[in-house]
Design a protein around this motif. Structure first.
Motif, PDB file in Angstrom:
ATOM      1  N   THR A 120     -35.613 -88.191  14.606  1.00  0.00           N
ATOM      2  CA  THR A 120     -35.044 -87.589  13.403  1.00  0.00           C
ATOM      3  C   THR A 120     -34.754 -86.120  13.676  1.00  0.00           C
ATOM      4  OG1 THR A 120     -36.388 -89.109  12.078  1.00  0.00           O
ATOM      5  CG2 THR A 120     -35.325 -87.290  10.920  1.00  0.00           C
ATOM      6  N   PHE A 121     -33.543 -85.844  14.041  1.00  0.00           N
ATOM      7  CA  PHE A 121     -33.158 -84.533  14.567  1.00  0.00           C
ATOM      8  C   PHE A 121     -33.502 -83.400  13.617  1.00  0.00           C
ATOM      9  CE2 PHE A 121     -30.845 -81.766  17.314  1.00  0.00           C
ATOM     10  CZ  PHE A 121     -30.157 -80.876  16.509  1.00  0.00           C
ATOM     11  N   ASP A 122     -33.252 -83.562  12.335  1.00  0.00           N
ATOM     12  CA  ASP A 122     -33.432 -82.435  11.412  1.00  0.00           C
ATOM     13  C   ASP A 122     -34.900 -82.145  11.100  1.00  0.00           C
ATOM     14  OD1 ASP A 122     -32.402 -84.185   8.345  1.00  0.00           O
ATOM     15  OD2 ASP A 122     -34.022 -84.544   9.778  1.00  0.00           O
ATOM     16  N   ARG A 123     -35.810 -82.880  11.707  1.00  0.00           N
ATOM     17  CA  ARG A 123     -37.245 -82.594  11.560  1.00  0.00           C
ATOM     18  C   ARG A 123     -37.791 -81.785  12.746  1.00  0.00           C
ATOM     19  NH1 ARG A 123     -39.404 -86.447   7.890  1.00  0.00           N
ATOM     20  NH2 ARG A 123     -37.702 -86.910   6.430  1.00  0.00           N
ATOM     21  N   PHE A 124     -36.931 -81.525  13.718  1.00  0.00           N
ATOM     22  CA  PHE A 124     -37.370 -80.881  14.956  1.00  0.00           C
ATOM     23  C   PHE A 124     -36.785 -79.489  15.116  1.00  0.00           C
ATOM     24  CE2 PHE A 124     -39.497 -84.092  17.660  1.00  0.00           C
ATOM     25  CZ  PHE A 124     -39.408 -85.170  16.806  1.00  0.00           C
TER      26      PHE A 124
END
Length: 118
Positions: free
Chosen positions: A28-32
């Motif tokens: 989940t890209f937008d959590r990193f």
């Protein structure tokens, strides 16, 4: 497979520009938080630039501040490093990193070579 993939490296003369792109998949890209690091021959890997999940926090190494710009597009799961006014000592392998420290998650790309030389 969970791994960021870098692209855009290459050879450029001093004063030139390159754009590196890191494309993420499998998480989940937008959590990193995303960052670029580099490692020159015989030297340790160093942090170049960091951008938080929502891009509200951005940091640069002193050596690149004012010349490099990091940005991200959460809709495309990409993070970009625009490198201007390149110098020979910017020569290194550049790595993309995705981190979510609260969950002890860190993913590294395979690296892309940047060579600055006349």
């Amino acid at each position: 497979q969970v791994q960021p993939v870098e692209s855009g490296g290459g050879f450029v003369q001093p004063g030139g520009s390159l754009r590196l792109i890191c494309t993420a998949s499998g998480f989940t890209f937008d959590r990193f938080g995303m960052s670029w690091h580099r490692q020159a021959p015989g030297k340790e890997r160093e942090l170049v630039a960091f951008i938080s999940t929502s891009a509200l926090l951005i940091n640069y190494a002193d050596s690149v501040r004012g010349r490099f710009t990091i940005s991200r597009d959460n809709s495309k799961s990409t993070v970009t490093l625009q490198m201007n006014s390149l110098k020979p000592n910017d020569t290194a392998v550049y790595y993309c990193n995705a981190a979510r420290p609260a969950y002890n998650l860190h993913y590294w790309g395979q690296g892309t070579q940047v060579t600055v030389s006349s």
